[in-house]
Design an enzyme around this catalytic site. Structure first.
Site, PDB file in Angstrom:
ATOM      1  N   LYS A 188       0.832  -1.206   0.000  1.00 29.31           N
ATOM      2  CA  LYS A 188       0.000   0.000   0.000  1.00 29.31           C
ATOM      3  C   LYS A 188       0.874   1.267   0.000  1.00 29.31           C
ATOM      4  O   LYS A 188       2.078   1.187   0.195  1.00 29.31           O
ATOM      5  CB  LYS A 188      -0.954  -0.039   1.189  1.00 29.31           C
ATOM      6  CG  LYS A 188      -1.932  -1.230   1.115  1.00 29.31           C
ATOM      7  CD  LYS A 188      -2.910  -1.126  -0.055  1.00 29.31           C
ATOM      8  CE  LYS A 188      -3.511  -2.425  -0.534  1.00 29.31           C
ATOM      9  NZ  LYS A 188      -4.434  -3.096   0.363  1.00 29.31           N
TER      10      LYS A 188
HETATM   11  C1  LIG Z   1      -5.503  -4.156   0.615  1.00 33.28           C
HETATM   12  C2  LIG Z   1      -6.961  -3.926   0.557  1.00 33.28           C
HETATM   13  C3  LIG Z   1      -7.815  -4.258   1.611  1.00 33.28           C
HETATM   14  C4  LIG Z   1      -7.394  -5.044   2.806  1.00 33.28           C
HETATM   15  O1  LIG Z   1      -6.285  -4.542   3.474  1.00 33.28           O
HETATM   16  P1  LIG Z   1      -5.301  -5.591   4.215  1.00 33.28           P
HETATM   17  O2  LIG Z   1      -4.369  -4.699   4.952  1.00 33.28           O
HETATM   18  O3  LIG Z   1      -4.638  -6.398   3.145  1.00 33.28           O
HETATM   19  O4  LIG Z   1      -6.145  -6.427   5.107  1.00 33.28           O
HETATM   20  C5  LIG Z   1      -9.146  -3.903   1.514  1.00 33.28           C
HETATM   21  N1  LIG Z   1      -9.627  -3.291   0.427  1.00 33.28           N
HETATM   22  C6  LIG Z   1      -8.845  -2.981  -0.624  1.00 33.28           C
HETATM   23  C7  LIG Z   1      -9.457  -2.281  -1.799  1.00 33.28           C
HETATM   24  C8  LIG Z   1      -7.498  -3.310  -0.606  1.00 33.28           C
HETATM   25  O5  LIG Z   1      -6.732  -3.038  -1.657  1.00 33.28           O
END
Ligand SMILES: *Cc1c(COP(=O)(O)O)cnc(C)c1O
Length: 383
Positions: A188
């Site tokens: 992210k």
């Molecule tokens: C990464 C992601 C999540 C979940 O986040 P995690 O930290 O992997 O649990 C939820 N929604 C979207 C759109 C994502 O890209």
């Protein structure tokens, strides 16, 4: 073609570390306290200060943030949550985890984000929340639906997993008044390796979120150290953010402007390289207001183009296969022709801050060749 040890276009996505993370982790490891600690709380204060809000609640993942935010909003069995099918399955799993029903809606094929019209059309007497997904980092503006949502007591809970650092107009995502969820997972915009955060709307919501992330225990970590008992007030998850992860996050936050600038520049480089190319539509992330999370194009014969590029070692991906056609979510299936069409066209190009304009140029050249090859070898129209 591509040959170096830095993460390059062979990777679809990659964490971007600044270097100081290792020392920060080592310091926490030496401290001997790895759970939710003052280091975690310092990270929470840092996130709140960055966003310009009163509070942020750190949790173990973006998925946990979504799950807890839904519970904070009182979502449970019998409730419907409006959600785009075009998202990572985590969004939908969080809704299902509450015992609620996802009500899948279409997205705009230009942005892959939901719009007010689709949200308003999907409202039923059971609707209790809307979960817009800020796809690619693009803020979602539901102003046109706000009045109706407000009248009906429908809560907006933003899945801003892609959108840390992005803005809606002049306001940072997370500071717009919506209950907002971030992911700080490995790839992210900001990474804790694993982690997430909820921006609550009130101090009362903050308290509930903190209780839910700590097995329903009401006392803070500090209070528990001073007393002989604790109170388990209700349902709770085990979703605290460890000090080790928080330490990484604090370094990332301090250096965030660097990743933000690199992501914007990279997206603009793709836009320039793709400009005017036949058969390619670039999904618009509103780069002026966003810290782009990815770079997505829509192409014909996507599976063949993907296979051609993949065979050349280029890290293409698909984010995401639609959810309404997944077996797990079959009970909530409804036909979504736009999402189904777009779901067969989208392809994520390699995108992470370690890439440079040379990488972008090679990816786009390879894409152009792949599209030409696919066109030339296209089977003659048979029906
Ligand atoms: C990464 C992601 C999540 C979940 O986040 P995690 O930290 O992997 O649990 C939820 N929604 C979207 C759109 C994502 O890209």
């Amino acid at each position: 073609m591509i040959n170096s040890s830095r993460p390059d276009a062979r990777r679809n996505a990659s964490p971007y570390l600044y270097g100081q993370e290792a020392a920060a982790v080592a310091q926490v490891l030496e401290s001997g306290q790895y759970g939710h600690t003052g280091v975690t709380e310092e990270f929470e204060r840092g996130i709140a200060a960055f966003l310009g809000v009163d509070d942020a609640v750190a949790v173990s993942s973006g998925t946990a943030a979504l799950h807890i935010a839904l519970l904070v909003a009182g979502i449970g069995p019998g409730d419907e949550v409006i959600v785009p099918s075009q998202t990572f399955c985590a969004t939908v799993q969080a809704i299902v985890a509450c015992g609620a029903s996802p009500r899948f809606v279409e997205v705009s094929p230009d942005t892959l984000c939901v719009e007010s019209g689709a949200v308003l059309e999907a409202i039923t007497p059971a609707t209790r929340a809307v979960m817009p997904v800020l796809y690619g980092g693009r803020a979602v503006d539901l102003t046109a639906a706000a009045e109706v949502l407000g009248e009906r007591g429908i809560t907006v809970i933003e899945d801003a997993a892609h959108a840390f650092g992005s803005s809606l107009g002049t306001r940072l995502v997370g500071s717009t008044g919506a209950l907002t969820c971030f992911s700080f997972g490995p790839i992210k915009n900001l990474t804790c390796i694993e982690g997430g955060a909820i921006v609550p709307r009130t101090s009362q919501e903050a308290g509930v979120a903190r209780r839910l992330r700590t097995l329903g225990i009401t006392q803070s970590q500090a209070e528990r150290g001073r007393t002989t008992t604790y109170a388990v007030a209700g349902f709770g998850l085990r979703a605290t953010l460890s000090s080790v992860h928080a330490a990484v996050g604090s370094v990332q936050l301090e250096q965030f402007p660097i990743a933000a600038a690199k992501r914007k520049a990279l997206w603009l480089a793709y836009e320039a390289e793709l400009h005017g190319m036949r058969n390619v539509v670039l999904v618009d992330v509103d780069v002026d207001h966003s810290v782009p999370f990815n770079c997505v194009v829509r192409v014909p014969e996507r599976n063949r183009v993907h296979a051609t590029l993949h065979a050349q070692g280029i890290g293409v991906g698909v984010h995401y296969p639609p959810n309404h056609t997944q077996p797990a979510f079959a009970p909530w299936h409804r036909p979504l022709p736009v999402t189904e069409m777009v779901g067969e066209e989208i392809m994520s190009l390699p995108f992470h801050p370690a890439m440079d304009s040379g990488d972008v140029h090679s990816v786009v050249s390879a894409l152009e060749r792949a599209l030409n090859t696919v066109r030339e070898t296209q089977p003659k129209a048979s029906r």
